[in-house]
Scaffold this motif. Structure first.
Motif, PDB file in Angstrom:
ATOM      1  N   UNK A   1       1.340 -93.393   7.919  1.00  0.00           N
ATOM      2  CA  UNK A   1       2.562 -92.779   8.128  1.00  0.00           C
ATOM      3  C   UNK A   1       2.872 -92.836   9.599  1.00  0.00           C
ATOM      4  N   UNK A   2       2.008 -92.387  10.477  1.00  0.00           N
ATOM      5  CA  UNK A   2       2.323 -92.138  11.670  1.00  0.00           C
ATOM      6  C   UNK A   2       2.397 -93.338  12.470  1.00  0.00           C
ATOM      7  N   UNK A   3       1.704 -94.273  12.325  1.00  0.00           N
ATOM      8  CA  UNK A   3       1.710 -95.804  12.876  1.00  0.00           C
ATOM      9  C   UNK A   3       3.139 -96.123  12.415  1.00  0.00           C
ATOM     10  N   UNK A   4       3.402 -96.434  11.111  1.00  0.00           N
ATOM     11  CA  UNK A   4       4.709 -96.860  10.429  1.00  0.00           C
ATOM     12  C   UNK A   4       5.886 -96.289  10.955  1.00  0.00           C
ATOM     13  N   UNK A   5       5.982 -94.747  11.296  1.00  0.00           N
ATOM     14  CA  UNK A   5       7.097 -94.337  11.663  1.00  0.00           C
ATOM     15  C   UNK A   5       7.383 -94.800  13.066  1.00  0.00           C
ATOM     16  N   UNK A   6       6.303 -94.696  14.123  1.00  0.00           N
ATOM     17  CA  UNK A   6       6.289 -95.140  15.495  1.00  0.00           C
ATOM     18  C   UNK A   6       6.746 -96.539  15.421  1.00  0.00           C
ATOM     19  N   UNK A   7       6.195 -97.589  14.557  1.00  0.00           N
ATOM     20  CA  UNK A   7       6.436 -99.113  14.713  1.00  0.00           C
ATOM     21  C   UNK A   7       8.083 -99.232  14.284  1.00  0.00           C
ATOM     22  N   UNK A   8       8.248 -98.407  13.187  1.00  0.00           N
ATOM     23  CA  UNK A   8       9.817 -98.632  12.731  1.00  0.00           C
ATOM     24  C   UNK A   8      10.709 -98.164  14.378  1.00  0.00           C
TER      25      UNK A   8
END
Length: 110
Positions: free
Chosen positions: A98-105
């Motif tokens: 979730x953290x990596x996904x939000x940062x990438x988005x």
């Protein structure tokens, strides 16, 4: 890159942009095989618009997660542009994904 920290306050790893829409998460900032590879793109059926769909895989290419617009009921046209659904494979650290996904988005729209 963007540093991602664990619950103990220690840096887990660094999220780096590789190509347009592709990000890698390297544990402890290592240049070795990434922990996660994230691909961000427009919603399916659309070639433009804000990046809303994301796929995550291990550094070896095994799919582990998908982030996409949530399904809506038919009364709303079958699509919900205000909510996202995250599906993470069993045994995978969902908070890390979730953290990596939000940062990438967020990085993909800046």
């Amino acid at each position: 890159g963007v540093q991602i920290f664990g619950s103990d306050g220690a840096c887990y790893g660094v999220l780096m942009q590789r190509t347009s829409g592709t990000y890698t998460l390297h544990k402890d900032g290592s240049a070795d095989l990434p922990e996660l590879v994230l691909a961000v793109g427009p919603p399916s059926g659309s070639s433009s618009g804000p990046p809303r769909c994301l796929g995550a895989a291990t550094g070896l290419g095994v799919p582990v997660a998908r982030l996409a617009p949530a399904a809506a009921d038919a009364a709303e046209g079958g699509r919900d542009d205000e909510h996202l659904a995250l599906q993470v494979r069993a045994g995978v650290d969902s908070v890390l994904v979730l953290c990596a996904s939000l940062a990438a988005t967020l990085l993909s729209v800046s």
